[in-house]
Design a protein around this motif. Structure first.
Motif, short mmCIF file in Angstrom:
data_model
loop_
_atom_site.label_atom_id
_atom_site.label_comp_id
_atom_site.label_asym_id
_atom_site.label_seq_id
_atom_site.Cartn_x
_atom_site.Cartn_y
_atom_site.Cartn_z
N ALA A 196 0.83 -1.21 0.00
CA ALA A 196 0.00 0.00 0.00
C ALA A 196 0.86 1.26 0.00
O ALA A 196 0.55 2.25 -0.68
N ARG A 197 1.97 1.22 0.77
CA ARG A 197 2.87 2.37 0.79
C ARG A 197 3.51 2.58 -0.57
O ARG A 197 3.66 3.73 -1.04
N GLY A 198 3.91 1.50 -1.24
CA GLY A 198 4.49 1.62 -2.57
C GLY A 198 3.49 2.13 -3.59
O GLY A 198 3.83 2.95 -4.46
N ALA A 199 2.24 1.68 -3.49
CA ALA A 199 1.21 2.16 -4.41
C ALA A 199 0.95 3.65 -4.19
O ALA A 199 0.75 4.40 -5.16
N GLN A 200 0.96 4.10 -2.93
CA GLN A 200 0.77 5.51 -2.65
C GLN A 200 1.90 6.35 -3.21
O GLN A 200 1.69 7.44 -3.76
N HIS A 201 3.12 5.84 -3.08
CA HIS A 201 4.28 6.55 -3.64
C HIS A 201 4.17 6.67 -5.15
O HIS A 201 4.42 7.76 -5.72
N MET A 202 3.79 5.60 -5.82
CA MET A 202 3.64 5.64 -7.28
C MET A 202 2.53 6.61 -7.68
O MET A 202 2.64 7.31 -8.69
N LEU A 203 1.48 6.65 -6.88
CA LEU A 203 0.37 7.56 -7.19
C LEU A 203 0.82 9.02 -7.08
O LEU A 203 0.50 9.85 -7.95
#
Length: 262
Positions: A175-182
């Motif tokens: 989830a943290r990685g997805a937020q960073h990519m977003l």
């Protein structure tokens, strides 16, 4: 139909009549001062569904014999129970070293069948204790079996907690990685939106206008412009949000089952 009870044992005939061609579940038979204790070996990790049985017979004089051989006496029964204690210690060591989901799951698979075997062994030894109230050695064997059962319960519960913790931590990292990519994609979209008009106009019209740089010395002007573009690109890259560094995983705490005999 042959009975799994050794033919040389002088047990009551009722024991052989109640026994099929397989030993069956862990249990106790008692009759006329005779006690027949049917226990299972440690489950095989390759075939945990199979149960190899071992029988212990106590005659009215108080002498124990084991179907696997060995000297007469309760020592063979004690050795059988202590095997479960040693297995619990080995699984506990694996639990201390487990970090990944695969390791926790393998520990659950190893502890589950052994826990069920230890629980039923403890129950059977308690029944044997009630059938032979004057046998003090059975008290020690029963208590050791209870310690083994408790140890496997702690190991199994600890492995389940470790698996849940690892799964939750991996989901949090994803989830943290997805937020960073977003966030990074949003910033890139904003930059693209700012430069989109000038890029479109330059593409359509060519933008071959006099800008005052034609008279600048070459090729220095070209290399300076290229360096400035790279510097601007590096500045954009530095302004992008960076992913947070993941902390070292800490396995959940557990109650220690203890080492050695219990």
């Amino acid at each position: 139909m042959s009975s799994p009870i050794p033919h040389q044992w002088q047990v009551p005939e009722v024991f052989r009549e109640r026994m099929g061609n397989q030993a069956g579940r862990q249990r106790v038979m008692s009759h006329a001062g005779h006690v027949l204790l049917i226990l299972h070996e440690l489950p095989d990790p390759e075939t945990p569904e199979k149960r190899a049985a071992k029988m212990f017979w106590r005659n009215p004089e108080g002498t124990w014999q084991c179907s696997a051989g060995g000297p007469p006496g309760i020592s063979m029964l004690m050795a059988h129970v202590e095997m479960f204690i040693e297995a619990a210690n080995k699984l506990e060591t694996r639990g201390d070293q487990a970090r990944t989901a695969d390791e926790w799951f393998a520990l659950i698979q190893a502890a589950g069948p052994t826990l069920r075997t230890a629980r039923n062994m403890h129950r059977a030894l308690q029944e044997a204790r009630e059938a032979a109230k004057t046998d003090r050695g059975l008290i020690t064997a029963r208590d050791l079996a209870g310690d083994a059962e408790r140890a496997f319960e702690l190991i199994h519960a600890h492995a389940q907690e470790g698996l849940r913790y690892t799964s939750a931590r991996q989901a949090e990292e994803q989830a943290r990685g997805a937020q960073h990519m977003l966030e990074a994609a949003h910033r890139l979209n904003m930059i693209a939106a700012v430069f989109l008009p000038v890029t479109a106009v330059a593409t359509l019209l060519g933008m071959n206008l006099s800008h005052g740089l034609e008279s600048w010395p070459a090729p220095q002007t070209f290399w300076i412009t290229l360096a400035l573009c790279f510097a601007f690109g590096l500045w954009i890259k530095a302004s992008m949000p960076r992913p947070q560094q993941a902390e070292e995983p800490k396995p959940p705490g557990k109650g220690k089952a203890g080492k050695g005999k219990r």
